[in-house]
Structure formats: structure tokens, C-alpha cells
Design an enzyme around this catalytic site. Structure first.
Site, short mmCIF file in Angstrom:
data_model
loop_
_atom_site.label_atom_id
_atom_site.label_comp_id
_atom_site.label_asym_id
_atom_site.label_seq_id
_atom_site.Cartn_x
_atom_site.Cartn_y
_atom_site.Cartn_z
N LYS A 33 87.67 101.87 -36.19
CA LYS A 33 88.48 101.91 -37.43
C LYS A 33 88.11 100.74 -38.34
O LYS A 33 87.94 100.90 -39.55
CB LYS A 33 89.97 101.87 -37.09
CG LYS A 33 90.47 103.09 -36.34
CD LYS A 33 90.42 104.34 -37.20
CE LYS A 33 90.80 105.59 -36.47
NZ LYS A 33 90.52 106.82 -37.22
N SER A 70 94.29 102.44 -38.97
CA SER A 70 95.33 102.23 -37.96
C SER A 70 95.76 100.78 -37.97
O SER A 70 94.95 99.87 -38.24
CB SER A 70 94.73 102.57 -36.59
OG SER A 70 95.61 102.16 -35.57
N TYR A 93 87.95 101.66 -29.67
CA TYR A 93 88.60 102.58 -30.63
C TYR A 93 88.99 101.82 -31.90
O TYR A 93 88.66 102.22 -33.03
CB TYR A 93 89.83 103.24 -30.01
CG TYR A 93 90.75 103.83 -31.05
CD1 TYR A 93 90.37 104.94 -31.79
CD2 TYR A 93 91.98 103.22 -31.36
CE1 TYR A 93 91.19 105.45 -32.79
CE2 TYR A 93 92.80 103.72 -32.36
CZ TYR A 93 92.40 104.83 -33.07
OH TYR A 93 93.20 105.33 -34.07
P1 NAD Z 1 94.40 114.18 -32.98
O1 NAD Z 1 93.46 113.95 -31.85
O2 NAD Z 1 95.59 115.02 -32.75
O3 NAD Z 1 93.59 114.75 -34.23
C1 NAD Z 1 92.24 114.44 -34.48
C2 NAD Z 1 91.53 115.76 -34.70
O4 NAD Z 1 90.15 115.51 -34.98
C3 NAD Z 1 91.57 116.67 -33.46
O5 NAD Z 1 92.05 117.93 -33.83
C4 NAD Z 1 90.13 116.72 -32.99
O6 NAD Z 1 89.82 117.96 -32.40
C5 NAD Z 1 89.38 116.47 -34.29
N1 NAD Z 1 88.04 115.88 -34.13
C6 NAD Z 1 87.68 114.79 -33.42
N2 NAD Z 1 86.36 114.55 -33.55
C7 NAD Z 1 85.87 115.52 -34.37
C8 NAD Z 1 84.58 115.83 -34.87
N3 NAD Z 1 83.52 115.10 -34.56
N4 NAD Z 1 84.44 116.91 -35.68
C9 NAD Z 1 85.50 117.69 -35.99
N5 NAD Z 1 86.75 117.44 -35.54
C10 NAD Z 1 86.93 116.39 -34.75
O7 NAD Z 1 94.84 112.74 -33.51
P2 NAD Z 1 95.97 112.34 -34.56
O8 NAD Z 1 97.03 111.61 -33.82
O9 NAD Z 1 96.32 113.48 -35.41
O10 NAD Z 1 95.17 111.24 -35.39
C11 NAD Z 1 94.51 111.56 -36.59
C12 NAD Z 1 93.77 110.33 -37.08
O11 NAD Z 1 94.69 109.27 -37.26
C13 NAD Z 1 92.71 109.81 -36.10
O12 NAD Z 1 91.62 109.35 -36.85
C14 NAD Z 1 93.40 108.65 -35.42
O13 NAD Z 1 92.48 107.69 -34.97
C15 NAD Z 1 94.27 108.12 -36.54
N6 NAD Z 1 95.44 107.40 -36.06
C16 NAD Z 1 96.27 108.00 -35.15
C17 NAD Z 1 97.36 107.31 -34.66
C18 NAD Z 1 98.25 107.91 -33.61
O14 NAD Z 1 98.90 107.17 -32.87
N7 NAD Z 1 98.35 109.24 -33.50
C19 NAD Z 1 97.64 106.02 -35.13
C20 NAD Z 1 96.79 105.45 -36.07
C21 NAD Z 1 95.69 106.15 -36.52
C1 WQD Z 2 104.24 101.76 -27.46
C2 WQD Z 2 105.05 100.78 -26.62
C3 WQD Z 2 103.87 100.02 -24.68
C4 WQD Z 2 103.71 103.97 -22.72
C5 WQD Z 2 98.78 103.06 -29.67
C6 WQD Z 2 97.39 102.62 -30.01
C7 WQD Z 2 97.28 102.32 -31.48
C8 WQD Z 2 97.78 103.49 -32.32
C9 WQD Z 2 99.12 103.97 -31.88
C10 WQD Z 2 95.93 104.87 -32.96
C11 WQD Z 2 104.23 99.61 -26.08
C12 WQD Z 2 105.09 100.83 -24.27
C13 WQD Z 2 103.94 102.92 -23.60
C14 WQD Z 2 104.39 103.97 -21.46
C15 WQD Z 2 105.49 101.92 -22.09
N1 WQD Z 2 96.92 104.62 -32.21
N2 WQD Z 2 104.82 101.91 -23.30
N3 WQD Z 2 105.26 102.95 -21.21
O1 WQD Z 2 100.03 100.94 -27.72
O2 WQD Z 2 101.62 100.55 -29.66
O3 WQD Z 2 99.68 102.01 -29.97
O4 WQD Z 2 99.12 104.21 -30.47
O5 WQD Z 2 95.46 104.19 -33.85
O6 WQD Z 2 95.95 102.04 -31.72
O7 WQD Z 2 97.09 101.45 -29.26
O8 WQD Z 2 101.53 102.82 -28.60
O9 WQD Z 2 102.97 104.53 -27.61
O10 WQD Z 2 101.09 103.57 -26.23
O11 WQD Z 2 103.06 102.15 -26.75
O12 WQD Z 2 106.28 101.02 -21.79
O13 WQD Z 2 104.19 104.86 -20.62
O14 WQD Z 2 105.51 101.48 -25.45
O15 WQD Z 2 103.69 98.94 -23.79
O16 WQD Z 2 105.07 98.48 -26.07
P1 WQD Z 2 100.71 101.45 -28.91
P2 WQD Z 2 102.13 103.37 -27.26
#
Ligand code: NAD
Ligand code: WQD
Length: 337
Positions: A152, A124, A148
Site C-alpha cells: 500500500k 489503508s 501487505y
Molecule cells: P476483498 O478481498 O473482499 O476484495 C478485493 C477483491 O479484489 C476480491 O474480490 C479479489 O477477488 C479481487 N482481486 C484481487 N486481486 C485481483 C487481481 N489481480 N485482478 C482482479 N481482481 C483481483 O477485500 P476488501 O476488504 O473488499 O478490500 C478492498 C481493498 O481495500 C483492498 O485493496 C484492501 O487491501 C483495501 N483495504 C481493506 C481493508 C479491510 O480491512 N477490509 C482495510 C484497508 C484497506
Molecule cells: C482488531 C483488533 C486485534 C482478531 C487489519 C489489518 C489492517 C487493515 C484492517 C487492511 C486488534 C484484536 C483480532 C482476533 C483479537 N486491513 N483481535 N482476536 O489488525 O487492526 O487490522 O485489518 O488494510 O491492515 O492489519 O484488525 O480485525 O485483525 O484486529 O483479539 O481473533 O482485534 O488484536 O486489537 P487490525 P483485526
């Protein structure tokens, strides 16, 4: 040979399974459904007219993970499974460290047992924390600001140690920026539990009438309109990035990290206005205090992914808004509908 997708029922995982099936891969999913529904995988199979194999198991269950490798000829693993809510990770850090890190240790140990050394890991942009400048390149210093993000960062270090111990490993670390949007069919999308933490699902739930108004977290940041700037990336573009990463594994790259973002930063107000245009719906909002821990501006330099993976984002902010809205309006209660 099959691709094992951990967390494949989740938001990014389900979109990636769809692209994998469409590209002709055999897909095996493990998911404990902690933050997802099996219905996402049913819909992926309906959309592709192809079958995948689903194991409703926890990655922390080493016996179950071993069984999957015994029963399938796994060639590569895409590792999405993990907990991802930043705020929650401050409250229950041990659960985050255990679930995200221990599960990865178990996965890698079982992969080694079965001589599977190809791994794509969901990292991430959060590993960079509040970047000193933008755009962010992969060699920026790390500075995760919450448990969190630290999971990562720690997993990235662990995977580098693993490669150093055994050069048979091929590992691609994909650092996603802000994944949003949904498949254009409107059949799969993001289905958060409870009140969303993230901007896009919050906006779509306001638009559909489930929430009253959006709180904009601060309008006094040093950005073009004072609100926070992020690099929103369409989840289908992101999914395709994983197919490119699988290709890269064939070149035996060692451990290599890529930013997956568009390279463009949009403010919260830019998103609101584009969403209003795409949906035809007015989003009521109010300005409130900054959310602690938020960066002013974070967007990627995606040049390395373009050069080395041949990947770049095709979809813009309007597509992201239109597709998020189609998913939310067609499925107001997500997969419960
Ligand atoms: P999500 O929660 O929709 O998907 C994650 C999946 O993993 C879920 O279906 C959950 O049930 C499963 N899971 C969690 N722990 C588990 C375990 N111990 N065993 C089996 N299954 C398990 O999240 P997402 O948005 O699809 O994110 C996928 C990956 O990408 C995550 O690792 C997340 O940290 C990373 N990521 C997400 C974002 C984002 O903003 N969505 C941004 C950067 C990185
Ligand atoms: C985006 C922008 C907020 C909600 C998060 C995780 C990051 C990654 C992606 C997993 C910011 C603003 C938000 C609201 C708002 N996930 N905001 N009102 O914080 O950039 O990233 O998701 O790895 O680790 O931190 O994403 O969508 O929460 O916020 O004004 O109700 O929207 O301040 O500027 P963020 P976000």
C-alpha cells in the site's frame, strides 16, 4: 460514462458498487474472484434493480484490461483489487508485491493509453504502522510493518510519482481504518475464506456457532481496558466515502490522501460487549498472548475528509454489530448459501 471498479465483487467493492448504482452511475467491474464470489454482484443488482457489467478477469492480464477500456467509456477508476491478508503476506511476499503492485502498474499504464486519469485508490491505515500517538492525521510518518502494508505504501509513492510526471492525473488515496459491518438488507457482507483473521468476522462466526470461542489477543496494552483499540468503520459509510472521492476528482486535486475512520477508538472488549447487546448472543472468549505486529491503539483524525470531502461516518458501533450479525445469521455460509 462508466466507473470501472477493480475488485468490485469483494467486500468493500460490492458495497461501493451498490451505492454507485443507486446514485445513477454506470458501473463496470473487473474481478478475478480470487477472494470473492460473483453472487455478491448478483445481489447488488437485485438490491438496486440495476445492471452492472462484470468482467471475470485478472488485472495482471493486460490484454483483458485493454479490452475493458476499449469496450466501455470509462471516466474514472476505483481500484480495490488486491490481496489483503497481513499474515499471509509474510509467508508469500512475492505474490503480494506482484499482485498488488504489478496489477496497479498495469492498470495505470492502460488508463494512460486511454486518457483516463481519474483514480481512487484503496489505501489503508496500515501505512502508518504502529502510530506514535493517536488520533492519526494524514501527515503522520509511514511505518508499515508487513509486506501487505508495504504494498500500500509503495503504491501510494508510485501514484505520487505518476502525478509528478503528468499533472493530468487526479488521484485520491483513501486510507481506510477497520472496515466492518454489512449492508442493512443482510444480503451482502464480508465472506472470508477459511478461518477469519479479523475480529468482526471471527466474532460473528462464534455467534453463529461455526467457531467455539474468540481469542482476545492481549489484555495488557496501555488502553482503557488493556485490549487493543481500533477505529471500526461501517462499510456502507466507507462506500459513500468513495462517491465523495469521485466528486473530489472533478476539482482536479492532484494527489490527495484522506483517512476514512470514525475518529473513535473501541477496544476488543467494547466490541464484544456491544455485539452481545446487538445480537442477544453471549460470545465466549479467552485472553491469549498478544498477536505479533499488533498496535495498542490506532484511530483516525477524520477531520480532513470532513472538511474537504464533506464526508463523515454516520453509523456507530451498535449499527456495525447489528448489521454484521444480520448478514452472518441470514447467510451462515456466506455466499455459498
Ligand atoms: P476483498 O478481498 O473482499 O476484495 C478485493 C477483491 O479484489 C476480491 O474480490 C479479489 O477477488 C479481487 N482481486 C484481487 N486481486 C485481483 C487481481 N489481480 N485482478 C482482479 N481482481 C483481483 O477485500 P476488501 O476488504 O473488499 O478490500 C478492498 C481493498 O481495500 C483492498 O485493496 C484492501 O487491501 C483495501 N483495504 C481493506 C481493508 C479491510 O480491512 N477490509 C482495510 C484497508 C484497506
Ligand atoms: C482488531 C483488533 C486485534 C482478531 C487489519 C489489518 C489492517 C487493515 C484492517 C487492511 C486488534 C484484536 C483480532 C482476533 C483479537 N486491513 N483481535 N482476536 O489488525 O487492526 O487490522 O485489518 O488494510 O491492515 O492489519 O484488525 O480485525 O485483525 O484486529 O483479539 O481473533 O482485534 O488484536 O486489537 P487490525 P483485526
Amino acid at each position: 460514462m462508466s466507473i470501472l471498479v477493480t475488485g468490485g465483487a469483494g467486500y468493500i467493492g460490492s458495497h461501493t458498487c451498490l451505492e454507485l448504482l443507486n446514485a445513477g452511475h454506470d458501473v463496470v467491474v473487473i474481478d478475478n474472484l480470487d477472494n470473492s464470489k460473483e453472487e455478491s454482484l448478483n445481489r447488488v443488482q437485485q438490491l438496486t434493480h440495476k445492471k452492472l457489467k462484470f468482467y471475470h478477469n485478472d488485472l495482471l492480464d493486460v490484454t483483458a484490461v485493454r479490452r475493458i477500456f476499449k469496450e466501455n467509456r470509462i471516466n474514472s477508476v476505483i481500484h480495490f483489487a488486491g490481496l489483503k491478508a497481513v499474515g499471509e503476506s509474510n509467508q508469500i511476499p512475492l505474490r503480494y508485491y506482484h499482485n498488488n503492485i504489478t496489477a496497479t502498474l498495469i492498470l495505470c499504464a492502460v488508463m494512460s493509453e486511454f486518457n483516463v486519469f481519474n483514480l481512487v485508490f484503496s489505501s489503508s491505515a496500515t501505512v502508518y504502522g504502529d502510530p506514535a500517538r493517536v488520533p492519526v492525521t494524514e501527515d503522520f510518518p509511514f511505518g508499515p510493518t508487513n509486506p501487505y502494508g508495504r504494498t500500500k505504501y509503495m503504491i501510494e509513492l508510485i501514484l505520487r510519482d505518476l502525478y509528478a510526471s503528468n499533472p493530468l492525473w487526479n488521484i485520491v488515496l483513501l486510507r481506510y481504518f477497520n472496515p466492518v459491518g454489512a449492508h442493512t438488507s443482510g444480503r451482502i457482507g464480508e465472506d472470508p475464506n477459511g478461518i477469519p483473521n479479523n475480529l468482526f468476522p471471527y466474532i460473528t462466526q462464534v455467534a453463529v456457532g461455526k467457531l467455539e470461542s474468540l481469542s482476545v489477543f492481549g489484555n495488557n496494552y496501555p488502553t482503557h481496558d488493556g485490549t487493543g483499540v481500533r477505529d471500526y468503520i461501517h462499510v456502507v459509510d466507507l462506500a459513500i466515502g468513495h462517491l465523495k472521492a469521485l466528486q473530489k476528482l472533478k476539482e482536479n486535486p492532484g494527489v490527495v490522501a484522506y483517512n476514512l475512520g470514525t475518529g473513535r477508538g473501541y477496544s476488543v472488549l467494547d466490541v464484544i460487549h456491544t455485539f452481545e447487546k446487538a445480537s442477544g448472543i453471549q460470545i465466549p472468549y479467552k485472553i491469549v498472548d498478544r498477536r505479533p505486529g499488533d498496535a495498542a491503539s490506532c484511530y483516525a483524525d477524520p477531520g480532513k475528509a470532513k472538511q474537504e470531502l464533506g464526508w463523515s461516518a454516520a453509523k456507530g458501533l451498535h449499527d456495525m454489530c447489528a448489521d454484521s450479525w444480520r448478514w452472518q445469521s441470514d447467510n451462515p455460509d456466506g455466499y455459498e448459501d
